[in-house]
Design a protein around this motif. Structure first.
Motif: not given
Length: 70
Positions: A1-24
């Motif tokens: 996995m790669f490093e990302m800044e806390k609160g960055s757009m990348e972190e938010v998108l990763l969380h959204l993707q994880n939520i989407g996968l969990q919902l699926n």
């Protein structure tokens, strides 16, 4: 996995993707999705909108500064 800044757009998108996968996955075995999952998705979406707005304003300011110095 790669490093990302806390609160960055990348972190938010990763969380959204994880939520989407969990919902699926949840949708495959359950007919009802908890409100908490939707609330988390909404909060992250709002965060993305706010950060996008902040970046857009910053870009507008930079362009304004450049135009006024020419």
């Amino acid at each position: 996995m790669f490093e990302m800044e806390k609160g960055s757009m990348e972190e938010v998108l990763l969380h959204l993707q994880n939520i989407g996968l969990q919902l699926n996955e949840y949708e495959k075995s359950n007919a009802v999705i908890p409100v908490k999952s939707y609330k988390e998705l909404l909060e992250f979406s709002i965060n993305i909108a706010r950060r996008t707005n902040d970046v857009s304003e910053t870009i507008d300011e930079i362009i304004g500064d450049l135009e006024s110095s020419v």
